[in-house]
Design a protein around this motif. Sequence first.
Motif, PDB file in Angstrom:
ATOM      1  N   VAL A   1      50.569  23.730  97.548  1.00  0.00           N
ATOM      2  CA  VAL A   1      51.353  22.527  97.312  1.00  0.00           C
ATOM      3  C   VAL A   1      50.685  21.595  96.306  1.00  0.00           C
ATOM      4  O   VAL A   1      51.324  20.704  95.749  1.00  0.00           O
ATOM      5  N   ASN A   2      49.392  21.817  96.015  1.00  0.00           N
ATOM      6  CA  ASN A   2      48.692  21.008  95.023  1.00  0.00           C
ATOM      7  C   ASN A   2      48.659  21.665  93.644  1.00  0.00           C
ATOM      8  O   ASN A   2      48.099  21.092  92.710  1.00  0.00           O
ATOM      9  N   GLY A   3      49.232  22.862  93.524  1.00  0.00           N
ATOM     10  CA  GLY A   3      49.266  23.550  92.245  1.00  0.00           C
ATOM     11  C   GLY A   3      48.126  24.517  92.022  1.00  0.00           C
ATOM     12  O   GLY A   3      48.055  25.162  90.973  1.00  0.00           O
ATOM     13  N   ASN A   4      47.194  24.634  92.984  1.00  0.00           N
ATOM     14  CA  ASN A   4      46.136  25.647  92.878  1.00  0.00           C
ATOM     15  C   ASN A   4      46.749  27.030  93.080  1.00  0.00           C
ATOM     16  O   ASN A   4      47.690  27.201  93.861  1.00  0.00           O
ATOM     17  N   SER A   5      46.201  28.033  92.394  1.00  0.00           N
ATOM     18  CA  SER A   5      46.738  29.379  92.542  1.00  0.00           C
ATOM     19  C   SER A   5      45.603  30.380  92.724  1.00  0.00           C
ATOM     20  O   SER A   5      44.464  30.123  92.339  1.00  0.00           O
ATOM     21  N   SER A   6      45.944  31.530  93.304  1.00  0.00           N
ATOM     22  CA  SER A   6      44.936  32.560  93.506  1.00  0.00           C
ATOM     23  C   SER A   6      45.594  33.913  93.697  1.00  0.00           C
ATOM     24  O   SER A   6      46.744  34.008  94.138  1.00  0.00           O
ATOM     25  N   THR A   7      44.850  34.953  93.342  1.00  0.00           N
ATOM     26  CA  THR A   7      45.263  36.331  93.610  1.00  0.00           C
ATOM     27  C   THR A   7      44.404  36.939  94.720  1.00  0.00           C
ATOM     28  O   THR A   7      44.430  38.155  94.928  1.00  0.00           O
ATOM     29  N   VAL A   8      43.634  36.103  95.387  1.00  0.00           N
ATOM     30  CA  VAL A   8      42.830  36.548  96.525  1.00  0.00           C
ATOM     31  C   VAL A   8      43.570  36.215  97.813  1.00  0.00           C
ATOM     32  O   VAL A   8      43.931  35.054  98.043  1.00  0.00           O
ATOM     33  N   SER A   9      43.816  37.225  98.623  1.00  0.00           N
ATOM     34  CA  SER A   9      44.480  37.008  99.901  1.00  0.00           C
ATOM     35  C   SER A   9      43.626  37.592 101.018  1.00  0.00           C
ATOM     36  O   SER A   9      42.585  38.208 100.772  1.00  0.00           O
ATOM     37  N   LYS A  10      44.056  37.413 102.259  1.00  0.00           N
ATOM     38  CA  LYS A  10      43.284  37.892 103.406  1.00  0.00           C
ATOM     39  C   LYS A  10      43.193  39.427 103.424  1.00  0.00           C
ATOM     40  O   LYS A  10      42.225  39.986 103.921  1.00  0.00           O
ATOM     41  N   LYS A  11      44.210  40.095 102.869  1.00  0.00           N
ATOM     42  CA  LYS A  11      44.237  41.556 102.923  1.00  0.00           C
ATOM     43  C   LYS A  11      43.929  42.221 101.587  1.00  0.00           C
ATOM     44  O   LYS A  11      43.787  43.432 101.513  1.00  0.00           O
TER      45      LYS A  11
END
Length: 549
Positions: free
Chosen positions: A356-366
């Motif tokens: 919701v703050n505009g941060n992004s990532s391609t790292v997830s829990k799985k």
Amino acid sequence: MSPAPKDTRRRNKAERMRRVGKLASGKFVSAKSVPEVLKLIIETGDILCLEGDNQKQADFLANQLATLTKKDLRDIHLVMSCLTLPAHIELFKKGLISQVDFCYAGPQGQAVAQLLADGKFPLGAIHTYNEIYARYYVDLTPRVALIAAVQADRQGNLYLAANTEDTPAIVEPTAFSDGIVFAQVNEIVDKLPRIDIPADQVDLIVEAPYPMHLTALFTRDPAAITDVQILMAMIALRGIYQKYEVQSLNHGVGFNTAAIELLLPTYGEQLGLKGKICKYWMVNPLPTMIPAIESGWVEGVFSVGGEVGMERYTAARSDIFYTGRDGSFHSNRAMGQLAGHYGVDMFIGATLQIDVNGNSSTVSKKRITGFGGAPNMGCQPMGRRHPTKAWLQAGAESNPGPGSIPGRKLVVQLAETFQSGRVPTFVEELDAQDPAIKKALHGVAPVMIYGDDVTHVVTEEGIANLMACRTIEERRAAIRGVAGYTPVGLKRKRSETRELRSRGIIQLPEDLGVSPSDVSRSLLAAQDIKGLVRWSGGLYDPPAQFVDW
């Protein structure tokens, strides 16, 4: 006080090479001798660089390394761009690695996440490409580098062909700090098309029994582009490309940006944008750019790597691509990343999650995919000083007060509100904030692009202009306004969305003159891979997995 070190590394290298002895004939070793040679040149505690980016792999050397056991190797500090092959994962399963520093895991993302959960992935950091290259010259200088080249000559010079990529960034710090450079090559020849790595920087060479692994990473079949992606491309072209007259840019990998490339000769032409946008590119030779190149939109392309099947096309378009005198394509990942950081006005790419703050990532829990080069290109280059219209316009919009930084790079996140399987792209908190992931990274959450760097978020719902927001609350409301029916979007307040829309911070398709009813596959300059081949005049040779004729 102990005397200052003088030539300890040099003498150590000489001892390692002495141990190889008759296993080498000059610089050359046989394929069957490689496991034994690796045992002789790698010592306990070494920093070992194994070349592998997201396309090109020193796969024969990696496979041979993975046959060794803890009796042969232990406590190795592995540094590399990309963990891509099963052989890379095998090194961790065998317990050979005491620390790893890498950038991207791609197809091994799930395996990396499982290793981390099992306590078998001793992570130093997930880097950006330029970050790890820089550390090769500082505190992560390899003692041994295992690299890949297409050809070697009898003197030991190397030719890297289209996929030069990060080889020079690995070889130079290793060779000039008395490390050992061991290259696998596809073949040994009498004369090279050009010399990419000189022989005096190469210690050992093996002719591999099979060609090095290459992935067609950037190829996208136009037939798989959806109506939603075409709509988003139209929104982006009207609301960002046209508005800021973006002439220099980098496109991320994906169908969303492929749709934009294929709309340039059609929809872009209708908008009268030819000659005004998309002239200078930092991107691999994307097949979906062929129609834009052939119709005169593109003036230059600098690439971090090649693309399988585009070799004849790039050779025939030397006015566009960087090629040698013989037409051979040349790439450079380190310089490409710098060009994407400082030399272009816009980075536009996709991601797996946006908070919701505009941060992004391609790292997830799985799945721990990593970053690659996106953070280098998707951030604000505070050292930039050269002005362009797009940079100045974005700066004026973002920093209206006196004494502000004059310009701003456009950093655009292009994302459908839901991923496949109806998994929401927009979340209140990134999986990257998971305590277990942060603990493995010494308390640092693996955010790919920070919200403070993002200027726009584009979805099928419209555009959120984050740089025009004056408070964090406005930024959150703008993101909620284009997040659709995700949990983030469902929390939007109509009054806030209406007010931000009145100020142009939120723009819906109709505000931009885009109607969903105008979306049509006929707008794509090529409908399928065959269409790209026709546009290329038969010069594009699609990889086998894309050929069905």
